[in-house]
Design an enzyme around this catalytic site. Structure first.
Site, PDB file in Angstrom:
ATOM      1  N   VAL A  79     -14.410 -23.413  -9.830  1.00  0.00           N
ATOM      2  CA  VAL A  79     -15.155 -23.989  -8.706  1.00  0.00           C
ATOM      3  C   VAL A  79     -16.350 -23.110  -8.394  1.00  0.00           C
ATOM      4  O   VAL A  79     -16.210 -21.895  -8.212  1.00  0.00           O
ATOM      5  CB  VAL A  79     -14.258 -24.106  -7.446  1.00  0.00           C
ATOM      6  CG1 VAL A  79     -15.072 -24.613  -6.260  1.00  0.00           C
ATOM      7  CG2 VAL A  79     -13.072 -25.033  -7.712  1.00  0.00           C
ATOM      8  N   ALA A 124     -17.680 -18.218  -6.343  1.00  0.00           N
ATOM      9  CA  ALA A 124     -16.981 -19.051  -7.336  1.00  0.00           C
ATOM     10  C   ALA A 124     -15.555 -18.540  -7.485  1.00  0.00           C
ATOM     11  O   ALA A 124     -15.209 -17.472  -6.973  1.00  0.00           O
ATOM     12  CB  ALA A 124     -17.705 -18.974  -8.675  1.00  0.00           C
ATOM     13  N   LYS A 125     -14.732 -19.281  -8.123  1.00  0.00           N
ATOM     14  CA  LYS A 125     -13.376 -18.833  -8.448  1.00  0.00           C
ATOM     15  C   LYS A 125     -12.837 -19.719  -9.551  1.00  0.00           C
ATOM     16  O   LYS A 125     -13.242 -20.883  -9.672  1.00  0.00           O
ATOM     17  CB  LYS A 125     -12.465 -18.949  -7.218  1.00  0.00           C
ATOM     18  CG  LYS A 125     -11.287 -18.015  -7.248  1.00  0.00           C
ATOM     19  CD  LYS A 125     -11.681 -16.601  -6.821  1.00  0.00           C
ATOM     20  CE  LYS A 125     -10.540 -15.642  -6.821  1.00  0.00           C
ATOM     21  NZ  LYS A 125     -10.940 -14.342  -6.264  1.00  0.00           N
ATOM     22  N   GLY A 126     -11.899 -19.174 -10.327  1.00  0.00           N
ATOM     23  CA  GLY A 126     -11.277 -19.972 -11.377  1.00  0.00           C
ATOM     24  C   GLY A 126      -9.795 -19.699 -11.426  1.00  0.00           C
ATOM     25  O   GLY A 126      -9.311 -18.687 -10.912  1.00  0.00           O
ATOM     26  N   ASP A 165      -8.754 -11.359 -11.613  1.00  0.00           N
ATOM     27  CA  ASP A 165      -8.075 -11.668 -10.358  1.00  0.00           C
ATOM     28  C   ASP A 165      -6.573 -11.575 -10.645  1.00  0.00           C
ATOM     29  O   ASP A 165      -6.178 -10.917 -11.615  1.00  0.00           O
ATOM     30  CB  ASP A 165      -8.510 -13.066  -9.879  1.00  0.00           C
ATOM     31  CG  ASP A 165      -8.190 -13.315  -8.422  1.00  0.00           C
ATOM     32  OD1 ASP A 165      -8.858 -12.746  -7.557  1.00  0.00           O
ATOM     33  OD2 ASP A 165      -7.239 -14.077  -8.128  1.00  0.00           O
TER      34      ASP A 165
END
Ligand code: NAD
Length: 435
Positions: A79, A124-126, A165
């Protein structure tokens, strides 16, 4: 900004989102703080709508040939919440509980975090839904590479820069970087941060988040007329963030009287020997069995009579159930989302000075930014330079948030959201709406 139309309640409540808080849900917690800051900023409805929606959400299926010869299909998300100030920045997590909603909330969080320390990144992040502990190295490598190719259209040093992460690390970042580089035909180190130092990672990155916590804790104590060298501190979580912060605060003269992790917690009024505790965890993988203090419960660790409580483990550890019992004068949120939104007002009423997560743990993303800058410049800094620049940014950001908190008579969390949201909003106003 004062002349902007004030949002009515009906405008600031997302039509399909229940405004009543679910204390357990970090997305709700974050968005309720966002809404409060939006109201105080008199954010115009158009900008409000832009900031409340993710820019891009990608979901990919990743078919992987498993070691047993069978094919499994894993779901991955990436995202980009907001990239108005620069490339999307945020980690990739591998976890069985990953959902698109959670990844979206974490991407929004990264947007505010990058903006509060004023570095030129968006958020952002995934995440990939998988259980990495049950997978072999070969399976993890194939999954990482397939997921990278699935989201490759968004990736790039100018567009989207992942980092480690939950359950991902330097090894995984090296695979992401290699896969991306193979596809574009040349080595691109700046496409990820948190890489091994020998392939373009930054010195000081591993300690950066704990170091950032130490810097803002020192400043918060000073602001309250106290000194770090005369303070007592309890730290929940003894991993990367917690153990580094405990070590650096101990070196600054503070007395670390409580520590704890997933398996055990300890109190020692004379001060815990932090170096010994770190050595112990290196050997035993946890604090269980540590002899450097009296064993207490994890719940009691949070309510010790200390100057500073540093939650550095999980989200939602300070809630309406235990906030009344917190006795610290300062809470430094090393973890993401350790305090539920409903507990904020209890801590306020008790006069506790909270350094909010988006400021307190922004040392990590700040040194990720340094890594990206060094990769792009092809010129690498020594650790002293990295640490000095980190101190400069953390101290300036703490001072910026404190000034806003005083001028608007709001707590540090609301001030941090107001500062970061106003920075993102201002860029949207300057860029205009392209339609
Ligand atoms: P880590 O995995 O290195 O350490 C986590 C620690 O928390 C471990 O000591 C673990 O035993 C402990 N823990 C787990 N469950 C617990 C429980 N129920 N009670 C008490 N302790 C428990 O993780 P980390 O990198 O130190 O991250 C800690 C927090 O900081 C997370 O919220 C993370 O999102 C946040 N954070 C980390 C970074 C970073 O750069 N590492 C940056 C920003 C935010």
């Amino acid at each position: 900004m004062a002349s902007k139309p004030k949002l009515s309640t009906s405008q600031i409540v997302h039509p399909d989102k229940d405004p009543v808080l679910n204390e357990e849900n970090p997305f709700d917690s974050m968005m309720s703080r966002f809404d409060r800051a939006a109201e105080l900023l008199n954010l115009e409805p158009g900008i409000y709508k832009i900031l409340r929606n993710p820019e891009k959400q990608i979901t990919v299926s990743c078919p992987i040939l498993m070691d047993n010869g069978e094919v499994e299909v894993f779901t991955g998300h990436r995202v980009l919440y907001n990239t108005s100030r620069g490339p999307g920045k945020g980690g990739i997590r591998f976890d069985i509980h990953v959902t698109l909603e959670e990844v979206t909330a974490l991407a929004a969080w990264m947007t505010w975090k990058s903006a509060v320390v004023n570095i030129p990144f968006g958020g952002a992040k995934g995440g990939v839904v998988c259980d990495p502990l049950k997978m072999s190295m070969g399976e993890l490598e194939r999954l990482t590479r397939r997921y990278t190719v699935g989201i490759i259209q968004t990736l790039g040093p100018d567009s989207d820069v992942p980092a480690p992460d939950v359950n991902t690390n330097e090894r995984v970042m090296a695979w992401v970087m290699d896969t991306y580089s193979m596809h574009v035909g040349h080595t691109v180190t700046a496409v990820v941060t948190g890489k091994p130092v020998e392939m373009g990672g930054s010195l000081g990155r591993r300690e950066a988040t704990g170091r950032g916590c130490t810097i803002v804790t020192t400043d918060a104590l000073e602001h309250l007329g106290m000194h770090v060298s005369k303070s007592t501190i309890a730290v929940q979580g003894f991993g990367n963030v917690g153990s580094t912060a405990a070590k650096l605060l101990d070196e600054a003269g503070a007395k670390i009287v409580g520590i704890g992790d997933r398996d055990a917690a300890f109190h020692n009024a004379k001060g815990i020997n932090v170096k010994q505790a770190i050595e112990y965890v290196k050997q035993h993988k946890s604090l269980k069995g540590f002899k450097g203090g009296d064993e207490i419960s994890g719940a009691d660790l949070l309510t010790l009579d200390v100057d500073v409580l540093l939650p550095a483990a999980l989200e939602n550890v300070i809630t309406t159930k235990n906030a009344h019992g917190i006795r610290a004068k300062v809470v430094c949120e090393g973890a993401n989302g350790p305090t539920s939104a409903a507990a904020d007002s209890i801590l306020d009423e008790k006069g506790i000075f909270v350094i909010p997560d988006i400021l307190a743990n922004a040392g990590g993303v700040t040194v990720s930014y340094f890594e990206w800058v060094q990769d792009r410049g092809g010129y690498f800094w020594d650790e002293k330079t990295v640490n000095e620049r980190l101190i400069e940014i953390m101290r300036r950001s703490f001072a910026d948030v404190l000034a806003l908190s005083k001028s608007h008579k709001v707590n540090m969390r609301t001030a941090a959201y107001m500062l970061s949201m106003s920075r993102v909003a201002s860029v949207h106003r300057l860029r205009g709406i392209y339609s």
